[in-house]
Write an enzyme that holds these catalytic residues in place. Structure first.
Site, PDB file in Angstrom:
ATOM      1  N   LYS A 168       0.797  -1.222   0.000  1.00 39.43           N
ATOM      2  CA  LYS A 168       0.000   0.000   0.000  1.00 39.43           C
ATOM      3  C   LYS A 168       0.835   1.281   0.000  1.00 39.43           C
ATOM      4  O   LYS A 168       0.289   2.366  -0.193  1.00 39.43           O
ATOM      5  CB  LYS A 168      -0.985  -0.003   1.174  1.00 39.43           C
ATOM      6  N   SER A 224      -3.054 -12.574   3.544  1.00 41.65           N
ATOM      7  CA  SER A 224      -3.471 -12.403   2.144  1.00 41.65           C
ATOM      8  C   SER A 224      -2.394 -12.921   1.197  1.00 41.65           C
ATOM      9  O   SER A 224      -2.685 -13.254   0.046  1.00 41.65           O
ATOM     10  CB  SER A 224      -3.826 -10.941   1.839  1.00 41.65           C
TER      11      SER A 224
HETATM   12  N1  PMP Z   1      -3.585  -7.708   1.183  1.00 38.69           N
HETATM   13  C1  PMP Z   1      -3.439  -6.844   2.190  1.00 38.69           C
HETATM   14  C2  PMP Z   1      -2.773  -7.318   3.456  1.00 38.69           C
HETATM   15  C3  PMP Z   1      -3.903  -5.523   2.076  1.00 38.69           C
HETATM   16  O1  PMP Z   1      -3.766  -4.666   3.097  1.00 38.69           O
HETATM   17  C4  PMP Z   1      -4.536  -5.131   0.868  1.00 38.69           C
HETATM   18  C5  PMP Z   1      -5.080  -3.739   0.737  1.00 38.69           C
HETATM   19  N2  PMP Z   1      -6.368  -3.583   1.304  1.00 38.69           N
HETATM   20  C6  PMP Z   1      -4.689  -6.063  -0.164  1.00 38.69           C
HETATM   21  C7  PMP Z   1      -4.188  -7.340   0.032  1.00 38.69           C
HETATM   22  C8  PMP Z   1      -5.424  -5.744  -1.442  1.00 38.69           C
HETATM   23  O2  PMP Z   1      -4.832  -4.738  -2.253  1.00 38.69           O
HETATM   24  P1  PMP Z   1      -5.711  -3.771  -3.134  1.00 38.69           P
HETATM   25  O3  PMP Z   1      -6.362  -2.778  -2.218  1.00 38.69           O
HETATM   26  O4  PMP Z   1      -4.745  -3.136  -4.072  1.00 38.69           O
HETATM   27  O5  PMP Z   1      -6.755  -4.585  -3.859  1.00 38.69           O
END
Ligand code: PMP
Length: 313
Positions: free
Chosen positions: A55, A272
């Site tokens: 991010k 994630s």
């Molecule tokens: N994994 C994590 C740990 C995140 O913090 C985020 C952001 N919300 C994402 C995946 C997904 O990324 P994006 O917002 O670009 O879809």
């Protein structure tokens, strides 16, 4: 596509932007042993960013654009809803630039994230955990409407500078690091910025590349940072037609894979990333040859308080 490329002279960050992005592209080595030998799986190690996650890329681009447009820099507070990582990135750059930041964040966010945000000087407004990230969005919207003189609402879910950050950095990096050989790109959906920006760039360079989105399989899930799109407020920047395939990942499968990444690959990553690995390996298992690339958004440190996850046998 007309996107303004910003450089480190745009705002006085003293070289900090040059440390954002350009993360390593690393291979999965042991979890891929049952794949065809002509199939490779790589991930972008996004915890190498100064704020510790993917991010940093959109946060920096959003702040830089806001400076150029005159939205920030005159004492207004940057306001957004966040599941944690975006807030940590905004707060990192906000501290460096003297921009005060306020976040609406579900009270269920991991204690590590909340403590980090406070350590970086952010104002944290906790929202109803049962309403998840959508509850935080609604609180931020209301605050922005109530106090327009105090807050500039960055709105990561609808701000094009979010996906454009990935179009300008993540996409070109993956193209260059694979020598243009990437055949499949897999990314989880939160705001969808990573998938939209990287996917658009790669599709422009490589018309045959497969773009695969990944999301939790149910509205109530344990995949912090990701959204179950059918039951969530649809992000303004999300175009569901971009990905040719959408995969759903179970929370338990992501947890198991997160542990396997730690124990079999020496990769201590967030949940994630485990979900991304499940999806990337599912894609790779169906190929005879190919180069599958995914994103590991952050490291495991912010999730350590979930002891049952890490200490499982
Ligand atoms: N994994 C994590 C740990 C995140 O913090 C985020 C952001 N919300 C994402 C995946 C997904 O990324 P994006 O917002 O670009 O879809």
């Amino acid at each position: 596509m007309d996107i303004r490329l910003l450089d480190s002279k745009t705002i006085p960050l003293d070289g900090l932007p040059s440390h954002v992005g350009n993360t390593p592209l690393l291979p999965l080595r042991r979890l891929t042993s049952n794949l065809s030998p002509k199939v490779k799986v790589f991930f972008k190690a996004e915890w190498f960013n100064p704020g510790g996650s993917v991010k940093d890329r959109p946060a920096l681009n959003i702040i830089q654009n806001a400076f150029i447009n005159g939205d920030l820099g005159h004492g207004k507070r940057l306001l957004d809803s966040t599941s944690g990582n975006m807030g940590i990135s905004y707060a990192t750059f906000g501290a460096a630039l003297g921009i005060p930041v306020t976040f609406a964040i579900p009270a269920s966010a991991s204690p590590e994230r909340l403590t980090l945000l406070r350590a970086l000087g952010a104002e944290v407004i906790l929202t109803d955990p049962s309403e998840g990230s959508d509850g935080a969005i609604l609180v931020a919207l209301q605050l922005a409407a109530d106090k327009p003189d105090l807050y500039w609402y960055a709105n990561q879910y609808s701000n094009p500078a979010n996906w454009q950050a990935h179009y300008l950095s993540t996409g070109p990096e993956i193209f260059a690091q694979t020598n243009g050989q990437v055949t499949h790109f897999v990314a989880g959906l939160g705001t969808s910025g990573t998938l939209m920006g990287t996917g658009r760039y790669l599709q422009e360079q490589l018309p045959d590349v497969q773009i695969i989105s990944m999301q939790p399989d149910a509205p109530f899930h344990g995949l912090e940072g990701l959204k179950h799109m059918p039951s969530a407020i649809k992000p303004g920047i999300y175009d569901e037609s971009l990905a040719g395939t959408n995969l759903q990942v179970r929370t338990e499968a992501a947890h198991e894979m997160t542990l396997r990444l730690a124990r079999e690959e020496g990769l201590f990553v967030g949940i994630s990333s485990g979900a991304a690995a499940v999806a990337a390996l599912e894609v790779a298992s169906k190929l005879d040859e190919g180069v599958v690339v995914t994103i590991f958004p952050d490291a495991g440190y912010k999730y350590l308080s979930d002891k049952s996850l890490w200490e499982a046998k």
